[in-house]
Design an enzyme around this catalytic site. Sequence first.
Site, PDB file in Angstrom:
ATOM      1  N   TYR A  87      -0.650   8.514   8.568  1.00 22.85           N
ATOM      2  CA  TYR A  87      -1.476   7.442   7.981  1.00 22.85           C
ATOM      3  C   TYR A  87      -0.713   6.159   8.143  1.00 22.85           C
ATOM      4  O   TYR A  87      -1.502   4.983   8.465  1.00 22.85           O
ATOM      5  CB  TYR A  87      -1.817   7.822   6.640  1.00 22.85           C
ATOM      6  CG  TYR A  87      -2.761   6.918   5.924  1.00 22.85           C
ATOM      7  CD1 TYR A  87      -4.250   6.920   6.200  1.00 22.85           C
ATOM      8  CD2 TYR A  87      -2.668   6.037   4.906  1.00 22.85           C
ATOM      9  CE1 TYR A  87      -5.055   5.858   5.514  1.00 22.85           C
ATOM     10  CE2 TYR A  87      -3.315   5.103   4.380  1.00 22.85           C
ATOM     11  CZ  TYR A  87      -4.752   5.031   4.487  1.00 22.85           C
ATOM     12  OH  TYR A  87      -5.643   4.313   3.779  1.00 22.85           O
TER      13      TYR A  87
ATOM     14  N   SER B 170     -10.523   9.980  -9.025  1.00 23.97           N
ATOM     15  CA  SER B 170     -11.378  10.924  -9.044  1.00 23.97           C
ATOM     16  C   SER B 170     -10.780  12.338  -9.436  1.00 23.97           C
ATOM     17  O   SER B 170     -11.657  13.013 -10.240  1.00 23.97           O
ATOM     18  CB  SER B 170     -11.999  10.899  -7.522  1.00 23.97           C
ATOM     19  OG  SER B 170     -11.036  11.070  -6.620  1.00 23.97           O
TER      20      SER B 170
ATOM     21  N   PHE C  99      -8.598  12.981 -11.815  1.00 26.28           N
ATOM     22  CA  PHE C  99      -8.651  12.880 -13.159  1.00 26.28           C
ATOM     23  C   PHE C  99      -9.797  12.995 -13.837  1.00 26.28           C
ATOM     24  O   PHE C  99     -10.078  13.845 -15.181  1.00 26.28           O
ATOM     25  CB  PHE C  99      -7.652  11.759 -13.790  1.00 26.28           C
ATOM     26  CG  PHE C  99      -6.100  11.686 -13.498  1.00 26.28           C
ATOM     27  CD1 PHE C  99      -5.571  12.778 -12.926  1.00 26.28           C
ATOM     28  CD2 PHE C  99      -5.402  10.537 -13.802  1.00 26.28           C
ATOM     29  CE1 PHE C  99      -4.094  12.982 -12.910  1.00 26.28           C
ATOM     30  CE2 PHE C  99      -3.931  10.616 -13.818  1.00 26.28           C
ATOM     31  CZ  PHE C  99      -3.349  11.809 -13.213  1.00 26.28           C
TER      32      PHE C  99
ATOM     33  N   GLY D 175       5.067  11.301 -13.622  1.00 27.67           N
ATOM     34  CA  GLY D 175       3.903  10.360 -14.048  1.00 27.67           C
ATOM     35  C   GLY D 175       4.235   9.037 -14.274  1.00 27.67           C
ATOM     36  O   GLY D 175       3.249   8.162 -14.725  1.00 27.67           O
TER      37      GLY D 175
ATOM     38  N   GLN E 234       6.252   2.732  -6.873  1.00 29.23           N
ATOM     39  CA  GLN E 234       5.475   1.590  -7.483  1.00 29.23           C
ATOM     40  C   GLN E 234       4.707   0.635  -6.457  1.00 29.23           C
ATOM     41  O   GLN E 234       5.035   0.773  -5.422  1.00 29.23           O
ATOM     42  CB  GLN E 234       6.589   0.626  -8.108  1.00 29.23           C
ATOM     43  CG  GLN E 234       7.526   0.217  -7.102  1.00 29.23           C
ATOM     44  CD  GLN E 234       8.428  -0.834  -7.647  1.00 29.23           C
ATOM     45  OE1 GLN E 234       8.646  -1.159  -8.856  1.00 29.23           O
ATOM     46  NE2 GLN E 234       9.500  -1.384  -6.993  1.00 29.23           N
TER      47      GLN E 234
HETATM   48  P1  NAD Z   1     -13.314   7.507   2.937  1.00 26.29           P
HETATM   49  O1  NAD Z   1     -12.536   8.692   3.507  1.00 26.29           O
HETATM   50  O2  NAD Z   1     -14.374   7.655   1.925  1.00 26.29           O
HETATM   51  O3  NAD Z   1     -14.031   6.874   4.052  1.00 26.29           O
HETATM   52  C1  NAD Z   1     -13.479   7.131   5.655  1.00 26.29           C
HETATM   53  C2  NAD Z   1     -14.900   7.104   6.457  1.00 26.29           C
HETATM   54  O4  NAD Z   1     -14.197   7.114   7.947  1.00 26.29           O
HETATM   55  C3  NAD Z   1     -15.356   8.467   6.022  1.00 26.29           C
HETATM   56  O5  NAD Z   1     -16.804   8.255   6.143  1.00 26.29           O
HETATM   57  C4  NAD Z   1     -15.152   9.288   7.425  1.00 26.29           C
HETATM   58  O6  NAD Z   1     -16.046  10.323   7.695  1.00 26.29           O
HETATM   59  C5  NAD Z   1     -14.794   8.213   8.400  1.00 26.29           C
HETATM   60  N1  NAD Z   1     -14.256   8.530   9.410  1.00 26.29           N
HETATM   61  C6  NAD Z   1     -12.794   9.099   9.416  1.00 26.29           C
HETATM   62  N2  NAD Z   1     -12.431   9.243  10.850  1.00 26.29           N
HETATM   63  C7  NAD Z   1     -13.290   8.705  11.565  1.00 26.29           C
HETATM   64  C8  NAD Z   1     -13.430   8.803  13.006  1.00 26.29           C
HETATM   65  N3  NAD Z   1     -12.598   9.311  13.906  1.00 26.29           N
HETATM   66  N4  NAD Z   1     -14.754   8.243  13.384  1.00 26.29           N
HETATM   67  C9  NAD Z   1     -15.618   7.830  12.671  1.00 26.29           C
HETATM   68  N5  NAD Z   1     -15.515   7.862  11.508  1.00 26.29           N
HETATM   69  C10 NAD Z   1     -14.446   8.456  10.895  1.00 26.29           C
HETATM   70  O7  NAD Z   1     -12.066   6.464   2.543  1.00 26.29           O
HETATM   71  P2  NAD Z   1     -12.182   5.133   2.004  1.00 26.29           P
HETATM   72  O8  NAD Z   1     -11.758   4.994   0.635  1.00 26.29           O
HETATM   73  O9  NAD Z   1     -13.635   4.647   1.960  1.00 26.29           O
HETATM   74  O10 NAD Z   1     -11.630   3.998   3.021  1.00 26.29           O
HETATM   75  C11 NAD Z   1     -12.281   3.200   3.995  1.00 26.29           C
HETATM   76  C12 NAD Z   1     -11.071   2.518   4.751  1.00 26.29           C
HETATM   77  O11 NAD Z   1     -10.309   1.678   3.839  1.00 26.29           O
HETATM   78  C13 NAD Z   1     -10.160   3.279   5.276  1.00 26.29           C
HETATM   79  O12 NAD Z   1      -9.742   2.841   6.684  1.00 26.29           O
HETATM   80  C14 NAD Z   1      -8.758   3.585   4.367  1.00 26.29           C
HETATM   81  O13 NAD Z   1      -7.826   3.708   5.176  1.00 26.29           O
HETATM   82  C15 NAD Z   1      -8.937   1.930   3.711  1.00 26.29           C
HETATM   83  N6  NAD Z   1      -8.193   1.966   2.614  1.00 26.29           N
HETATM   84  C16 NAD Z   1      -8.853   2.437   1.470  1.00 26.29           C
HETATM   85  C17 NAD Z   1      -8.241   2.378   0.004  1.00 26.29           C
HETATM   86  C18 NAD Z   1      -8.760   2.920  -1.073  1.00 26.29           C
HETATM   87  O14 NAD Z   1      -8.134   2.825  -2.083  1.00 26.29           O
HETATM   88  N7  NAD Z   1     -10.114   3.262  -1.119  1.00 26.29           N
HETATM   89  C19 NAD Z   1      -6.825   1.895   0.265  1.00 26.29           C
HETATM   90  C20 NAD Z   1      -6.507   1.473   1.390  1.00 26.29           C
HETATM   91  C21 NAD Z   1      -7.144   1.424   2.364  1.00 26.29           C
HETATM   92  N1  UDP Z   2      -1.593  11.680  -8.177  1.00 22.80           N
HETATM   93  C1  UDP Z   2      -1.482  12.515  -9.433  1.00 22.80           C
HETATM   94  N2  UDP Z   2      -2.205  13.410  -9.571  1.00 22.80           N
HETATM   95  C2  UDP Z   2      -3.455  13.722  -8.801  1.00 22.80           C
HETATM   96  C3  UDP Z   2      -3.446  13.082  -7.647  1.00 22.80           C
HETATM   97  C4  UDP Z   2      -2.524  11.945  -7.280  1.00 22.80           C
HETATM   98  O1  UDP Z   2      -0.525  12.400 -10.291  1.00 22.80           O
HETATM   99  O2  UDP Z   2      -3.924  15.019  -9.029  1.00 22.80           O
HETATM  100  C5  UDP Z   2      -0.514  10.626  -8.190  1.00 22.80           C
HETATM  101  C6  UDP Z   2       0.182  10.539  -6.709  1.00 22.80           C
HETATM  102  O3  UDP Z   2       1.224  11.235  -6.847  1.00 22.80           O
HETATM  103  C7  UDP Z   2       0.341   9.233  -6.441  1.00 22.80           C
HETATM  104  C8  UDP Z   2      -0.610   8.180  -7.070  1.00 22.80           C
HETATM  105  O4  UDP Z   2      -1.275   9.432  -8.273  1.00 22.80           O
HETATM  106  O5  UDP Z   2       1.665   8.620  -7.237  1.00 22.80           O
HETATM  107  C9  UDP Z   2      -1.710   7.823  -6.379  1.00 22.80           C
HETATM  108  O6  UDP Z   2      -2.042   8.677  -5.765  1.00 22.80           O
HETATM  109  P1  UDP Z   2      -3.469   8.786  -4.464  1.00 22.80           P
HETATM  110  O7  UDP Z   2      -3.393   9.908  -3.779  1.00 22.80           O
HETATM  111  O8  UDP Z   2      -4.519   8.482  -5.413  1.00 22.80           O
HETATM  112  O9  UDP Z   2      -3.053   7.778  -3.791  1.00 22.80           O
HETATM  113  P2  UDP Z   2      -1.803   6.943  -3.063  1.00 22.80           P
HETATM  114  O10 UDP Z   2      -0.375   7.802  -3.110  1.00 22.80           O
HETATM  115  O11 UDP Z   2      -2.115   6.993  -1.498  1.00 22.80           O
HETATM  116  O12 UDP Z   2      -1.624   5.526  -3.513  1.00 22.80           O
END
Ligand code: NAD
Ligand code: UDP
Length: 312
Positions: free
Chosen positions: A144, A188, A190, A206, A275
């Site tokens: 990723y 989601s 929690f 934590g 962090q």
């Molecule tokens: P999500 O998993 O809900 O949405 C991703 C969508 O992309 C899904 O609908 C999935 O089916 C689709 N998808 C995955 N692979 C695909 C492919 N090969 N072809 C077509 N569709 C495909 O996640 P999200 O939280 O909505 O994230 C959306 C974007 O934002 C992502 O690119 C993610 O990396 C980025 N992003 C999100 C967060 C966040 O906190 N939500 C943080 C950083 C970056």
């Molecule tokens: N985390 C947690 N319990 C859970 C899911 C995640 O304590 O049930 C922690 C995880 O280890 C991370 C933080 O929450 O330190 C955020 O995790 P998340 O998967 O939401 O996003 P990311 O690590 O990609 O920021």
Amino acid sequence: MKKILVTGGAGFLGSHLCDRLVERGEDVLCVDNFFTGSKRNVAHLLSRSNFELMRHDVTFPLYVEVDRIFNLACPASPIHYQHDPVQTTKTSVHGAINMLGLAKRLRARILQASTSEVYGDPEVHPQPEAYWGRVNPIGVRSCYDEGKRCAETLFFDYFRQHRLEIKVMRIFNTYGPRMNVGDGRVVSNFIVQALQGHDLTIYGDGQQTRSFCYVDDLVDGMLRLMDSRPEFSGPVNIGNPCEFTMLELAERVLRLTGSRSRLIYKSLPLDDPRQRQPDISLAENELGWKPEVGLEDGLKETISYFRMALSG
Ligand code: NAD
Ligand code: UDP
Ligand code: UDP
């Protein structure tokens, strides 16, 4: 009225973005392979004449006619992106190449949903865009993190080599309604655990921190970035700088749900960043954007959504 492609449009963020674009009267083409997204997220838009849904995997070429592209396709939750890590890298890298090729043929403006994960486990705090990050290139999160880093590289090379109008957005942890019940990310997890009376799973001690942005604020920042002046490419951080430990988050969720669930401790996933907090001065100065919704209000909205989702 512009024709706008949203890849990953049936996902959590993508479906909220489609809502806003359809409301604005744009002609929206939503493309998704439904890996983590679902038709349910956009079912309410199907009857709108300016919305169209197409099943397609962005790792394959796509020939359509549009004016603007939001490239969001990619699973965002660690459990989902680690499920098939090779496909995750392909989605970021081949997906970016295809969408950039499409943008190049059409001379369309294109926005990339990048991530705070490009900073890895950061030694600079808060993280400004100029920080290059500390990312493990061979770990379980690398599909990723490095996939997204490579996508940024491709965006900037298409910009330099082909003079494309690009916008690179580094999204920090975002939450809100329409996250999948089984999404696996912390907010989601929690809330679902608290509402179902299960123990809340704290990974590690934590004490690690994240800064949580409510989805409406995030989508507002995304639209502002897409509409920004042509010369502005970013990268730009979009997130809420209010930083919390996972223990603080768990306590808040317990209080707001009125749940009697307890906390249980599980091992910390590999390479879990300690962090994370965005420096948003660039977004403030360039886009006039800052988040408006605090964690308390955002959690209340999200909790009501999950109450409904779990009861239906
Ligand atoms: P999500 O998993 O809900 O949405 C991703 C969508 O992309 C899904 O609908 C999935 O089916 C689709 N998808 C995955 N692979 C695909 C492919 N090969 N072809 C077509 N569709 C495909 O996640 P999200 O939280 O909505 O994230 C959306 C974007 O934002 C992502 O690119 C993610 O990396 C980025 N992003 C999100 C967060 C966040 O906190 N939500 C943080 C950083 C970056
Ligand atoms: N985390 C947690 N319990 C859970 C899911 C995640 O304590 O049930 C922690 C995880 O280890 C991370 C933080 O929450 O330190 C955020 O995790 P998340 O998967 O939401 O996003 P990311 O690590 O990609 O920021
Ligand atoms: N591509 C696409 N839709 C288009 C134009 C291109 O999916 O409308 C894909 C195409 O498959 C190619 C990729 O985008 O592999 C990169 O296109 P580009 O023109 O940059 O490179 P080239 O075709 O020269 O490899």
